[in-house]
Design an enzyme around this catalytic site. Sequence first.
Site: not given
Length: 357
Positions: A36, A85, A87, A138-140, A163, A166-167, A262
């Site tokens: 890390d 690892a 962001e 991620t699910d995003e 984000y 990038s994933k 939310n």
Amino acid sequence: MNKKHILITGGAGFIGSHVVRRFVKSYPEYNIINLDKLTYAGNLANLRDIENAANYRFVKGDICDASFLQELFSTYHFDGVIHLAAESHVDRSISNPMEFIMTNVVGTVNLLNAARESWSRLLSGGDFENKRFYHISTDEVYGSLGETGFFTEDTKYDPHSPYSASKASSDHMVRAYHDTYGLPVVISNCSNNYGSFHFPEKLIPLAINNICNNKPVPVYGKGENIRDWLFVEDHAVAIDVIYHYGKNGETYNIGGHNEWKNIDLIQLLCKILDRKLGRPEGTSAQLITYVKDRAGHDLRYAIDSSKLQRELGWKPSLQFEEGLEKTVDWYLANKKWMDEVTSGEYQNYYQNQYDLR
Ligand code: NAD
Ligand code: DAU
């Protein structure tokens, strides 16, 4: 018998620390190496209870440094990699996308190269049997849902934030290394996690901390966006199951079947905290403050994790209300952790300790 060496990246972060703890405790037959960089999100206090375990070792380093990774692989001859690892915060990706490209895309490709080179050399001819590169995603990457439907493993990628883009990129590179070089990879795409050691820039720990300190609780837009919440320890179990039993080249969706708007989630947190802090009901809800919406804010995420349940027998163990109570109790009992994180004190301590080496 030689112990297997497993590399876990990002193990000082929120989910990574739960995964490291689970593997260190459950598998004395493995040596767990936690790599890390200790960015603002990495905190070795998350691992205090296992830091002296005989089968655990921490290495400070950056996955963007390709030659460091090559050296690390030649020192440890890893049998497996569990790559967390990254962001991870969408708002930060909007203000500084390049950091996300570097760690999430370039860092992941560096790690793929290091694994491929090390494993090809060790197993002449690139026979990768018994090796595993597990990429946590991620699910995003799937984009945003309307009022109905779920993300399945076949949903087309449609990322919207720097984000998630990038994933998505890193997922594609991991698959490309499988298809091109035969690297034994597996990928999982998970929904929103919550639980202990969650950095208080994310909705749930931020709201708990602000409510406790009588500070405004910011709700983006109208608070109508929906997320599918999963207890982080259930995610760690899923990662354990997929690492050991998932099929090479496959993707598994992980989710809580637990959708919350939310604003409803924040109202529930306010109610729980009113009770636990001995405040008259309705007191904490007065802290709710509607603020400017996040740019490109995805409306709804919801995961269909039936493949994982059907093929590998995993399902979430905790009901949300129970998990949330447990989480609130943890933050109330660990005020020192929260104070050190919010003041930045944790960073001075650990960064200096490791930078002096
Ligand atoms: P986090 O931000 O809490 O932790 C990330 C960790 O990675 C930190 O310890 C940080 O120091 C480390 N790191 C960052 N850049 C690094 C670099 N260049 N080299 C080495 N280490 C570096 O993140 P998290 O929420 O625990 O997420 C972990 C992984 O799970 C990420 O890949 C994320 O995309 C994914 N994920 C997160 C969620 C969630 O709800 N938090 C859901 C699905 C998937
Ligand atoms: O879905 C998985 C993703 O979940 C992970 O890949 C990410 O790493 C993780 O950060 C998380 O992303 P989100 O953007 O969904 O999480 P966040 O906690 O930032 O926000 C949750 C929701 O709450 C989202 O709709 C934005 C909103 N929000 C967030 C914050 C920080 C607010 O309304 N107010 C806030 O202050």
